[in-house]
Enzyme design. Structure first.
Site, mmCIF file in Angstrom:
data_model
loop_
_atom_site.group_PDB
_atom_site.id
_atom_site.type_symbol
_atom_site.label_atom_id
_atom_site.label_comp_id
_atom_site.label_asym_id
_atom_site.label_seq_id
_atom_site.Cartn_x
_atom_site.Cartn_y
_atom_site.Cartn_z
ATOM 1 N N CYS A 1 0.799 -1.222 0.000
ATOM 2 C CA CYS A 1 0.000 0.000 0.000
ATOM 3 C C CYS A 1 0.834 1.275 0.000
ATOM 4 O O CYS A 1 0.285 2.378 -0.097
ATOM 5 C CB CYS A 1 -0.943 -0.004 1.195
ATOM 6 S SG CYS A 1 -1.903 -1.527 1.328
ATOM 7 N N HIS B 1 -2.831 7.767 6.036
ATOM 8 C CA HIS B 1 -3.102 6.473 5.400
ATOM 9 C C HIS B 1 -4.539 6.075 5.721
ATOM 10 O O HIS B 1 -5.267 5.618 4.842
ATOM 11 C CB HIS B 1 -2.102 5.436 5.909
ATOM 12 C CG HIS B 1 -2.116 4.157 5.140
ATOM 13 N ND1 HIS B 1 -2.069 4.105 3.762
ATOM 14 C CD2 HIS B 1 -2.181 2.859 5.559
ATOM 15 C CE1 HIS B 1 -2.090 2.849 3.360
ATOM 16 N NE2 HIS B 1 -2.168 2.070 4.428
ATOM 17 N N GLU C 1 -1.161 4.805 13.413
ATOM 18 C CA GLU C 1 -0.813 6.033 12.690
ATOM 19 C C GLU C 1 -1.016 7.257 13.579
ATOM 20 O O GLU C 1 -0.208 8.198 13.544
ATOM 21 C CB GLU C 1 -1.632 6.162 11.412
ATOM 22 C CG GLU C 1 -1.169 7.295 10.522
ATOM 23 C CD GLU C 1 -1.840 7.338 9.168
ATOM 24 O OE1 GLU C 1 -1.376 8.114 8.311
ATOM 25 O OE2 GLU C 1 -2.824 6.602 8.963
ATOM 26 N N LYS D 1 -9.497 7.893 1.992
ATOM 27 C CA LYS D 1 -10.099 6.551 1.869
ATOM 28 C C LYS D 1 -11.515 6.509 2.406
ATOM 29 O O LYS D 1 -12.243 5.550 2.142
ATOM 30 C CB LYS D 1 -9.220 5.524 2.575
ATOM 31 C CG LYS D 1 -7.870 5.298 1.909
ATOM 32 C CD LYS D 1 -7.051 4.249 2.644
ATOM 33 C CE LYS D 1 -5.672 4.065 2.015
ATOM 34 N NZ LYS D 1 -4.782 5.229 2.251
ATOM 35 N N HIS E 1 -9.759 1.868 -0.343
ATOM 36 C CA HIS E 1 -8.310 1.653 -0.358
ATOM 37 C C HIS E 1 -7.878 1.169 -1.746
ATOM 38 O O HIS E 1 -8.210 0.058 -2.151
ATOM 39 C CB HIS E 1 -7.935 0.628 0.701
ATOM 40 C CG HIS E 1 -6.470 0.589 1.014
ATOM 41 N ND1 HIS E 1 -5.506 1.118 0.174
ATOM 42 C CD2 HIS E 1 -5.796 0.081 2.083
ATOM 43 C CE1 HIS E 1 -4.309 0.931 0.720
ATOM 44 N NE2 HIS E 1 -4.460 0.312 1.863
ATOM 45 N N PHE F 1 1.842 -3.451 3.957
ATOM 46 C CA PHE F 1 2.174 -4.762 4.501
ATOM 47 C C PHE F 1 3.667 -5.011 4.306
ATOM 48 O O PHE F 1 4.232 -4.691 3.253
ATOM 49 C CB PHE F 1 1.391 -5.860 3.781
ATOM 50 C CG PHE F 1 -0.073 -5.935 4.146
ATOM 51 C CD1 PHE F 1 -0.607 -5.195 5.176
ATOM 52 C CD2 PHE F 1 -0.925 -6.777 3.437
ATOM 53 C CE1 PHE F 1 -1.955 -5.291 5.509
ATOM 54 C CE2 PHE F 1 -2.267 -6.882 3.752
ATOM 55 C CZ PHE F 1 -2.788 -6.131 4.791
#
Length: 411
Positions: free
Chosen positions: A162, A301, A312, A333, A338, A397
Site C-alpha cells: 500500500c 493512510h 498512525e 479513503k 483503499h 504490509f
C-alpha cells in the site's frame, strides 16, 4: 538544491476519471462505494467495493492494443497521459534520457492471472495466452507509459504494497532533486477488485463486511471494522522547478521532502509503537526544512482498520510532539476506499490540490469518536484553511512506511 514542482496530474478513480471530476466529488464529499453483487457469489461475506466506473482507454489506446494490456496498465497509461496533457507539454525540449517514469504497483495483473489460470485448468497449458506474462507483470505500467511518451530515463516499478506509489513519487522527487532527471511521470496503479482478492483480504480480517454504503469505510471511528477494496491510478508530473518556471508552467505545489522507513516488525500489522512510521514523517518534513509546528495538514493512510488508525495516530504524535494537537488530519479513503498500490499517488494528488486551494476535505462517514484516535481528524466538515505545508502518509504490509512533504508553491 534543485527544487521539484508538480505541474500535471491525472487520475482514474471510484470518484471519476478526470482530475476535475475527481476533485469536484472530493470537495462534495461523494462516496465511491457500490455493491458488488454482479461480480461475487451469493453468500460472500464482503458485499461492498470501490471499483472504477465507466472507464475507457480508447482515448489513448486502440482496441487491439488495449486487449494486450491488463486493466491496471490501462489505468496507469490513461492517468499518465492525462497528467501530461494537464502539464501542457510533451517535454520534447528535454533530453529523453533525463525524462523518467516510476510507477508503483502493489499486486499487478491479478484479474488476468485468474482468467488465464482458468484456461490452463480447463483446456491445458497450450491455451494460456502468449500475452499473459508481459501483460501481468507489475512493471509493465511504467514500461508502457515510456513507450507512449518516449521518456527513456530511469524507468522502474516500486512494489511495497500500500506504500508503492508513495515510494514511486518519493523516488522520482529524489532523482530530480539530486540531478539525475529533469522530469518524471510518477504515481501508481492497481486493479484487483475481484472475488479472489476479496476472499484473500477478507480471510485475514482486513475488509469491512458492512452493508451500509455510508458506514463501510470510516477511518478513526470507534466502529471501524476494515477497509473497502478499491482500484484506480494517480499520476503526477514532477518537474525541475527552474524548467517549470521558464516555460510558464501551472504549478500545483512543490514536493520538498520524502521519508522512507520499515517497521521490521510483522508481515501485516503495523508496529503499535509507531516509531518507524514517525521516523518517516520526521525525515519528510526535515528534508523540506520544516519544523513540526510548520505542518498544517496530514493526509493520513487512514484505512479504517483498527490497528492502522491507532498506530498512525501514535506515529503522528511521536513525530510532531505538541504540534500534533493543532494539525488537521483526514483520510481520503473515507470516500475512495483503499486503492492499494495506487492509494499513495491519488492521495498525493489530493494533498497537492489542498496546498494549492487552501482546502482540506472532511473525513466522511464518521459518527462515533474513538478516544484513542484523538487528533483533529476533520470529522466536522470541510475546512477552508491555509495549507502552507502538508504531509501524506502511506503504510504497507511488510512494515513499509512512506511520507511525502508538500509545500505551497512560492517563488
Amino acid at each position: 538544491m534543485r527544487r521539484v514542482a508538480v505541474t500535471g496530474m491525472g487520475v482514474v478513480s471510484p470518484l471519476g476519471n478526470s482530475l476535475e471530476e475527481f476533485w469536484s466529488n472530493i470537495k462534495a464529499n461523494k462516496l465511491g462505494f457500490s455493491f458488488l453483487d454482479d461480480m461475487i457469489s451469493e453468500g460472500f461475506e464482503v458485499r461492498i467495493g470501490a471499483p472504477v466506473k465507466e472507464f475507457s482507454i480508447e482515448k489513448y489506446v486502440d482496441k487491439k492494443e488495449a486487449k494486450r494490456l491488463d486493466r491496471f496498465t490501462q489505468f496507469a497509461v490513461y492517468a499518465a497521459l492525462e497528467a501530461l496533457s494537464d502539464a501542457g507539454t510533451k517535454f520534447e525540449d528535454i533530453d529523453p534520457y533525463r525524462a523518467g517514469v516510476i510507477a508503483g504497483v502493489g499486486i499487478g495483473g491479478l484479474d488476468l492471472t485468474m482468467q488465464e489460470y482458468a484456461k490452463y485448468m480447463e483446456k491445458g497449458p497450450g491455451r494460456v495466452s502468449v500475452f499473459y506474462i508481459p501483460a501481468m507483470i507489475a512493471n509493465m505500467a511504467a514500461g508502457t507509459i515510456s513507450m507512449k511518451t518516449k521518456f527513456k530515463g530511469a524507468n522502474y516499478c516500486t512494489t511495497t504494497a500500500c506504500a508503492s506509489s508513495t515510494h514511486a513519487v518519493g523516488e522520482a522527487f529524489r532523482r530530480i532533486k539530486d540531478g539525475y532527471l529533469d522530469v518524471c511521470i510518477a504515481g501508481g496503479a492497481e486493479a484487483c477488485v475481484n472475488e479472489f482478492a476479496l476472499a484473500g483480504f477478507n480471510n485475514m480480517k482486513a475488509l469491512s463486511r458492512s452493508t451500509d454504503l455510508e458506514r463501510c469505510s470510516i477511518p478513526f471511528d470507534a466502529e471501524r471494522n476494515g477497509f473497502v477494496l478499491g482500484e484506480g491510478s494517480g499520476m503526477l508530473i514532477l518537474e525541475e522547478m527552474e524548467h517549470a518556471k521558464a516555460r510558464g508552467a501551472k504549478i500545483y505545489a512543490e514536493i520538498a521532502g520524502y521519508g522512507a522507513t520499515c517497521d521490521a516488525y510483522h508481515m501485516t500489522s503495523p508496529d503499535p509503537a509507531g516509531e518507524a512510521a514517525a521516523a518517516a514523517i520526521r525525515q519528510a518534513y526535515e528534508e523540506a526544512g520544516l519544523a513540526p509546528e510548520d505542518i498544517d495538514y496530514i493526509n493520513a493512510h487512514g484505512t479504517s482498520t483498527h490497528l492502522n488508525d491507532l498506530c498512525e495516530t501514535t506515529a503522528i504524535k511521536l513525530a510532531l510532539g505538541d504540534a500534533a494537537k493543532k494539525v488537521v488530519v483526514n483520510s481520503t479513503k473515507s470516500m475512495t476506499g483503499h486503492l492499494l498500490g495506487a492509494a499513495g499517488a491519488v492521495e498525493a494528488i489530493v494533498t497537492a490540490l489542498s496546498c494549492k486551494e487552501d482546502f482540506v476535505h472532511k473525513t466522511v462517514g464518521f459518527k462515533v469518536p474513538d478516544p484513542e484516535c484523538d487528533l483533529d481528524n476533520c470529522t466536522d466538515g470541510n475546512r477552508n484553511m491555509t495549507v502552507n505545508a502538508a504531509l501524506t502518509n502511506n503504510l504497507g504490509f511488510g512494515g513499509h512506511n512512506a511520507t511525502l512533504c508538500f509545500k505551497k508553491y512560492a517563488e
